[in-house]
Design an enzyme around this catalytic site. Sequence first.
Site, mmCIF file in Angstrom:
data_model
loop_
_atom_site.group_PDB
_atom_site.id
_atom_site.type_symbol
_atom_site.label_atom_id
_atom_site.label_comp_id
_atom_site.label_asym_id
_atom_site.label_seq_id
_atom_site.Cartn_x
_atom_site.Cartn_y
_atom_site.Cartn_z
ATOM 1 N N PRO A 152 4.599 0.254 6.665
ATOM 2 C CA PRO A 152 5.296 -0.931 7.180
ATOM 3 C C PRO A 152 6.448 -1.347 6.261
ATOM 4 C CG PRO A 152 2.932 -1.326 6.926
ATOM 5 C CD PRO A 152 3.248 -0.060 6.223
ATOM 6 N N GLU A 153 7.644 -1.172 6.745
ATOM 7 C CA GLU A 153 8.805 -1.733 6.061
ATOM 8 C C GLU A 153 9.298 -2.881 6.945
ATOM 9 O OE1 GLU A 153 11.708 0.874 4.369
ATOM 10 O OE2 GLU A 153 10.260 2.467 3.998
ATOM 11 N N LYS A 210 9.199 -7.932 3.834
ATOM 12 C CA LYS A 210 7.978 -7.370 4.406
ATOM 13 C C LYS A 210 6.841 -8.388 4.466
ATOM 14 C CE LYS A 210 9.192 -3.408 1.656
ATOM 15 N NZ LYS A 210 8.749 -2.277 0.834
ATOM 16 N N ARG A 215 11.381 6.819 -6.881
ATOM 17 C CA ARG A 215 10.968 7.282 -5.550
ATOM 18 C C ARG A 215 11.711 8.543 -5.150
ATOM 19 N NH1 ARG A 215 8.460 3.287 -2.589
ATOM 20 N NH2 ARG A 215 7.810 5.056 -1.319
#
Length: 265
Positions: free
Chosen positions: A2-3, A60, A255
């Site tokens: 979920p972004e 978020k 990342r």
Amino acid sequence: MPELPEVECYRTLAEARALGRPIESVHAPDGWYLKRGTDARRLEAALVGQEFLAGRRRGKLLMLDVGAAPGEPDLVLGLRFGMTGRLVVDGSAGVDRLLYSTSSEDVRYDRFGVQFGDGGTLVVRDPRRLGGVELDPDLDRLGPDALSVTLAELRHALADRVAVKARLMDQSRLAGVGNLIADEILWRAGVAPERLAADLPAASVRRLHQHLVSGLADLIERGGSHTGDLQPHRRAGGRCPRDGAGLAHATVGGRSTWWCPKHQR
Ligand SMILES: [Zn+2]
């Protein structure tokens, strides 16, 4: 995972289905999932007999205003969804399929929920348990929302000699951008992820702002953060869908990052 686009879908679901229904009981079986001093007793005292009045979002974080009368919220219920959390109202989810998530409908993964007086439910289902629930969440630690950020706010968020991708993902500077979206937006805007944020020319920041806002709207419309144009090419041997150049890969801001060395400068 979920972004911002997924949480925006959850917000839409909550607004459409969960408002104005008296809350009869609270299900909070997992103390670890309750954050910042929130516990099952406090949740029950805060929610039972009340209604959700509105659904809001910052990055978020989903915020449900709670109270007895519209326009006068007594408190805010904050829901975070971590890597695999979903909002489920009356048994249906706001997003059908999440990348990296199991498709399990197993109620064992229900970390928090309320039952309405009419028998329906609102539930946070989170297999990996990295989300959380809290009352009156602290917004001071969140930057402006990435979907409604102004150019001036973005310029401010980028005023450091740190890789632009790392800054875009720093939730205290800009709320809502995760790894996939950062790669997609930088690719759309033609900005290399390792460029130092503070060194970006004004025109690049303007372009980044434009593509951030329009790109997020686009991904919400398509149904999630994994629906970007770059997404299917983020792999070894992947090529830029715009100009065919071989994509570069490195770790940026901690990342896994993919970008096009030809048109991203
Ligand atoms: Zn390219």
